[in-house]
Design an enzyme around this catalytic site. Structure first.
Site, PDB file in Angstrom:
ATOM      1  N   HIS A   1     117.216 -12.538   7.898  1.00  0.00           N
ATOM      2  CA  HIS A   1     117.264 -13.436   6.563  1.00  0.00           C
ATOM      3  C   HIS A   1     117.107 -14.826   7.201  1.00  0.00           C
ATOM      4  CE1 HIS A   1     118.671 -10.651   3.485  1.00  0.00           C
ATOM      5  NE2 HIS A   1     119.299  -9.974   4.364  1.00  0.00           N
TER       6      HIS A   1
ATOM      7  N   GLU B   1     116.244 -17.331   5.443  1.00  0.00           N
ATOM      8  CA  GLU B   1     116.841 -18.388   4.231  1.00  0.00           C
ATOM      9  C   GLU B   1     118.353 -18.466   4.535  1.00  0.00           C
ATOM     10  OE1 GLU B   1     116.183 -14.994   3.794  1.00  0.00           O
ATOM     11  OE2 GLU B   1     117.725 -14.296   2.476  1.00  0.00           O
TER      12      GLU B   1
ATOM     13  N   CYS C   1     114.047  -8.191   4.010  1.00  0.00           N
ATOM     14  CA  CYS C   1     115.046  -7.302   3.989  1.00  0.00           C
ATOM     15  C   CYS C   1     114.915  -6.330   2.870  1.00  0.00           C
ATOM     16  CB  CYS C   1     116.605  -8.036   3.537  1.00  0.00           C
ATOM     17  SG  CYS C   1     117.909  -6.933   3.959  1.00  0.00           S
TER      18      CYS C   1
END
Lengths: 79, 238
Positions: B203, B205, B86
């Protein structure tokens, strides 16, 4: 010397902000407004008396930081 | 492995990345403040998401001047694995470690939702655990993910298999409707020509453990760790 710098998206690159503003103008009744382009305006002082030198510096600032020349173009004037 | 997570003023996904590597994947994590000038001892580096320097001027435009960026360039040059998520992707673009630039989303909205991406290249250090063409569900959260590059560079990216992820439908079709931000050629992630630098808008994560209801993103991190384990015995970035 003061530099007045305009940074805008290059022609041909979609400007979603410009489009949104264009639609808003249209709904306000400004039917003759078209091709709205949104950009940034920056002012800065250059402590330089030689205009050519100041110009070279401002150009370098634009190339290195103030504009991303992949997507943006810039123009400036020194006063 | 010792994974470095770079912390810029305004990073806000740094601890999510730390959590995944440390708690989910049982690795060592070093949080690296952006003023650091050395990355010695790190096996891989993550530039996390967030709003570095408040997105002033352009996303990632100021972060690229942080002292740590010279070290990251060196690290990448010596073959070290660098991944930007990002805002981290945006910084890598501004720093010239990856080609292209980000425009505002076509919709002008900040888009925060699960999207599907297709693995276009499963032979990278970041996708080795994926199958070619595999569809991953990973969330995005950004206002500037509308990837742009000129037609010549785009052709180069396509020819060199540098497009790693493309936005697609849940069944893997790359369509206009599946594109959440107007990104050129539905690009969600690209790698460098050398292959050791990855930038992606989704994302991983945020989707790396069962608790979060989605583990697809974990494949990116396990791929990275696997390729680090298999690398030739040579310290990078020293």
């Amino acid at each position: 010397m003061k530099a007045k710098i305009h940074v805008t998206l290059k022609q041909g690159i979609l400007d979603p902000q410009g489009k949104a503003i264009e639609h808003a103008l249209d709904s306000l009744g400004f039917k003759n407004a078209a091709n709205v382009r949104v950009g940034k305006y920056m002012e800065l002082d250059v402590s330089e008396t030689d205009k050519a030198k100041a110009e070279a510096q401002v150009k370098s600032m634009c190339e290195k930081l103030l504009a991303n020349t992949i997507i943006e173009e810039y123009r400036y004037e020194l006063v | 492995m010792n994974i470095g997570v770079i912390v810029f003023p305004g990073s806000n996904c740094d601890h999510d990345c730390e959590h995944v590597f440390k708690d989910v994947l049982a690795q060592n994590v070093t949080m690296v403040w952006h003023k650091e000038k050395s990355l010695v001892g790190l096996d891989g580096v993550i530039l996390p998401g967030g709003f570095s320097y408040g997105d002033y001027l352009r996303t990632g435009a100021i972060a690229r001047f942080s002292p740590v960026m010279s070290a990251i360039k060196e690290f990448a040059k010596s073959g070290g694995l660098v991944m930007g998520v990002c805002n981290g992707f945006q910084i890598l673009l501004e720093a010239g470690l990856l080609p292209g630039a980000m425009l505002r989303n076509r919709s002008l909205h900040f888009v925060c939702k699960d999207v599907h991406v297709r693995v276009e290249n499963a032979a990278t250090p970041f996708t080795g655990a994926c199958k070619p063409g595999q569809v991953l569900k990973i969330p995005i959260a950004h206002a500037e993910g509308n990837y742009y590059t000129d037609p010549v560079m785009l052709a180069g990216l396509q020819a060199n298999a540098q497009i790693v992820f493309r936005y697609c439908t849940p069944d893997g079709r790359v369509t206009l409707e599946a594109n959440p931000n107007g990104s050129l050629d539905n690009i969600a992630g690209i790698r460098s020509a050398e292959g050791n630098v990855l930038g992606m808008m989704p994302h991983p994560e945020r989707s790396a453990e069962e608790l979060m209801g989605n583990e697809d993103g974990r494949l990116i991190f396990t791929s990275m760790l696997e390729s680090l384990r298999n690398r030739p015995l040579k310290m990078v970035g020293a």
